[in-house]
Design a protein around this motif. Structure first.
Motif, short mmCIF file in Angstrom:
data_model
loop_
_atom_site.label_atom_id
_atom_site.label_comp_id
_atom_site.label_asym_id
_atom_site.label_seq_id
_atom_site.Cartn_x
_atom_site.Cartn_y
_atom_site.Cartn_z
N ALA A 109 43.13 34.64 -14.90
CA ALA A 109 42.38 34.28 -16.13
C ALA A 109 42.80 32.36 -15.68
N ARG A 110 43.94 32.14 -15.43
CA ARG A 110 45.31 31.07 -15.03
C ARG A 110 44.01 30.35 -13.87
N GLN A 111 44.07 31.31 -12.86
CA GLN A 111 43.39 30.49 -11.33
C GLN A 111 42.60 30.20 -11.66
N GLY A 159 39.38 35.98 -16.33
CA GLY A 159 39.92 36.75 -15.38
C GLY A 159 40.13 38.11 -15.99
N GLY A 160 39.81 38.09 -15.03
CA GLY A 160 40.39 40.17 -14.89
C GLY A 160 39.93 40.81 -13.67
N GLY A 161 40.53 41.99 -14.06
CA GLY A 161 41.00 43.12 -12.79
C GLY A 161 40.04 44.71 -13.31
N PHE A 162 38.90 45.40 -11.93
CA PHE A 162 38.83 46.41 -13.35
C PHE A 162 39.89 47.38 -11.99
N ARG A 163 39.92 48.68 -12.09
CA ARG A 163 40.63 49.95 -12.30
C ARG A 163 39.83 51.15 -12.38
N ASN A 164 39.81 51.80 -11.00
CA ASN A 164 39.49 52.70 -11.19
C ASN A 164 40.48 54.01 -12.19
N ILE A 198 32.78 30.90 -10.64
CA ILE A 198 32.85 32.44 -10.08
C ILE A 198 33.66 32.94 -8.74
N SER A 199 34.59 33.75 -9.34
CA SER A 199 35.16 33.50 -7.95
C SER A 199 35.27 36.24 -8.22
N PHE A 230 38.37 41.43 -8.68
CA PHE A 230 38.74 41.15 -9.25
C PHE A 230 38.42 39.99 -9.64
N PHE A 231 38.16 39.59 -10.77
CA PHE A 231 37.60 38.44 -10.66
C PHE A 231 38.28 36.70 -11.97
N HIS A 232 38.07 35.38 -11.27
CA HIS A 232 38.21 34.83 -12.19
C HIS A 232 37.01 33.21 -12.12
#
Length: 150
Positions: A107-109, A5-10, A116-117, A18-20
């Motif tokens: 990632a824990r989620q 999982g992770g997140g994208f920032r500008n 995939i979400s 966001f993805f997990h």
């Protein structure tokens, strides 16, 4: 079974994506490699040109930025990531685990997910945590078990 999982920032540190997801990994390093691979895959699909990976694993940074050898399952992901790196201007840096909490939470989620979400809005618990980071006052996040000790 693992998770990613992770997140994208500008460039203004505003979260964009966001993805997990659940994943199958032999060890923690492979799970980190898989997360980097999928983050780069998303960035490619969105057609971003510059990517900055913040990871909380020095071992991962060493593996990806040097000629260090590792087990075959690590090397296969390193090769896939290397192909994606050629499509971007990529920077990679270390961030302490405490500073990488949104990615760790996502990632824990992934453990509980069936697939995939990907979303542009964070799940509510993460949104509350991110909002707390914007406050100009110090705050603590305590778990119930920690309260019993106080």
């Amino acid at each position: 079974m693992g998770c990613r999982g992770g997140g994208f920032r500008n460039s203004s540190c505003r979260y964009l994506l966001f993805f997990h997801a659940p994943t199958v990994a032999n060890d923690a390093l492979e799970a980190e490699l898989i997360a980097v691979y999928w983050a780069l895959t998303f960035a490619q699909k969105i057609t971003w040109q510059k990517v900055w990976n913040e990871v909380d694993s020095l071992q991962l940074i060493t593996l990806l930025t040097t000629d260090q050898l590792s087990s075959w399952h690590h090397m296969q992901w390193k090769k896939k990531i290397g192909k994606l790196y050629k499509k971007f201007t990529v920077q990679m840096s270390f961030i302490y685990k405490e500073g990488n909490q949104p990615a760790n939470w996502l990632a824990r989620q992934g453990i509980y997910a069936n697939s995939i979400s990907v979303d542009t809005r964070p799940p509510t618990p993460l949104a509350l945590s991110l909002h707390g980071d914007k406050l100009k006052t110090p705050h603590l996040i305590l778990k119930t078990s920690q309260l019993k000790e106080i």
